[in-house]
Enzyme design. Structure first.
Site, mmCIF file in Angstrom:
data_model
loop_
_atom_site.group_PDB
_atom_site.id
_atom_site.type_symbol
_atom_site.label_atom_id
_atom_site.label_comp_id
_atom_site.label_asym_id
_atom_site.label_seq_id
_atom_site.Cartn_x
_atom_site.Cartn_y
_atom_site.Cartn_z
ATOM 1 N N LYS A 189 0.857 -1.188 0.000
ATOM 2 C CA LYS A 189 0.000 0.000 0.000
ATOM 3 C C LYS A 189 0.891 1.235 0.000
ATOM 4 C CE LYS A 189 -3.988 2.138 2.246
ATOM 5 N NZ LYS A 189 -3.460 3.501 2.036
ATOM 6 N N GLU A 212 2.985 1.376 5.218
ATOM 7 C CA GLU A 212 1.621 1.616 5.685
ATOM 8 C C GLU A 212 0.810 0.330 5.785
ATOM 9 O OE1 GLU A 212 -2.170 4.586 4.763
ATOM 10 O OE2 GLU A 212 -0.433 4.573 3.454
ATOM 11 N N ASP A 239 1.919 5.182 0.003
ATOM 12 C CA ASP A 239 1.426 6.340 0.745
ATOM 13 C C ASP A 239 1.655 7.595 -0.084
ATOM 14 O OD1 ASP A 239 0.388 7.892 2.709
ATOM 15 O OD2 ASP A 239 2.094 7.743 4.076
#
Length: 335
Positions: free
Chosen positions: A68, A204, A70
């Site tokens: 994921k 993240e 950021d």
């Protein structure tokens, strides 16, 4: 990891009447006089698919997993050698991401819609939202790259109804080796294992996606996100100036959480910003300094107070019994 070969993805023979059966959706040799003759027009905007937050990654062969990133969710709309970069809400941010736009315009396609995340990477290869936000506050980021993870339209063909597995194959075939557009690698192994690695590297989290599903705009359970850390928005109430032989712009930021009409102290945030980001924050803080602490009765030696006009997105690992954040890290300002 090498990109997959660019192979044609063929339609089923029982395709709807508006789809030509067995027509390849990935570029193939065509008569240059006919190229694009039957292309559908490029969509002006496709509302992005958003992952649903879950506590742990899903398991099973139908799932693949990605880091994921950021940054800012954007899509690149390419047609005729020109590119428009749109945000998740459809705003035109082409001028804010000139390097990504130029890289997309050079792709060897007639038309395409690429979904991804615009990021700036730190020296450890991690995406830094604070660095990206600082660039964008100064009207644009030439340093940003696009981690591409989906392809929704290619050479006049809508792909959003195709399974993710086919869309990913097509995406890997159009991204060059050296570009400001990078392929966000997916992992078919254990989501739990990738999640552990992501957390160990202070990322993240991860996003897990169903290989066999089409692309569905809006919040979807075909895409699931698992986050390593908690995050929330807090009111900035002050800062601690740097000290010592080398005086950095900031030692930390003082934050508070809203509790009805009152503010309650939530501690200090001393990581997550580079010296460059800290200098930009200090410029903003200096303009809103105030003599009085926004939190009634709070006294912190050496702190400089500011009007509670700015809010910060902060990641953290937990909360102490006194209500202060544990292992807090600055992620960016809420605009």
């Amino acid at each position: 990891m090498a990109s997959p070969p660019r192979r044609p993805i063929k339609r089923r023979t029982n395709a709807p009447r508006d789809v030509v059966a067995d027509r390849a959706i990935v570029a193939k040799r065509v008569d240059r006089h006919q190229a694009g003759l039957f292309d559908e027009p490029l969509p002006k905007w496709i509302r992005p698919c958003l992952p649903t937050l879950v506590e742990k990654p899903p398991a099973g062969p139908q799932w693949v997993h990605e880091i994921k990133w950021d940054g800012y969710r954007v899509s690149a709309y390419v047609a005729g050698g020109h590119t428009t970069i749109r945000t998740r809400n459809g705003h035109d941010w082409t001028t804010r991401f000139p390097t990504i736009a130029a890289a997309a315009a050079r792709l060897k396609v007639r038309s395409a819609v690429i979904d991804g995340e615009a990021v700036i990477l730190d020296d450890r290869g991690r995406s830094s939202f604070a660095e990206l936000q600082t660039d964008l506050d100064r009207h644009g980021s030439g340093r940003a790259v696009l981690y591409a993870f989906d392809l929704l339209f290619l050479d006049g063909e809508p792909l959003w109804k195709k399974p993710l597995e086919e869309r990913r194959l097509a995406l890997g075939g159009i991204i060059p080796k050296r570009s400001a557009i990078l392929l966000s690698e997916d992992f078919a192994g254990s989501g739990a294992d990738l999640f552990k690695i992501a957390c160990e590297n202070e990322l993240e989290g991860i996003v897990s996606k169903r290989l066999d599903r089409g692309y569905h705009p809006g919040r979807s359970r075909d895409w699931l996100k698992t986050k390593c850390i908690q995050s929330d928005t807090f009111v900035i109430i002050g800062f601690q100036p740097g000290s010592g032989a080398v005086r950095a712009p900031l030692a930390n930021i003082k934050i508070a959480r809203s509790d009805g009409a009152r503010l309650r102290y939530a501690g200090a945030v001393g990581t997550g910003f580079s010296e460059r980001v800290a200098a930009a924050l200090r410029e903003r803080f200096d303009r809103i300094q105030t003599e009085r602490c926004p939190v009634a009765g709070l006294k912190v030696s050496g702190a400089v107070w500011v009007s509670p006009d700015l809010r910060a997105l902060v990641a953290y690992r937990g909360i102490t019994t006194a209500g202060e954040l544990r292992h807090a890290s600055f992620k960016g300002l809420e605009e």
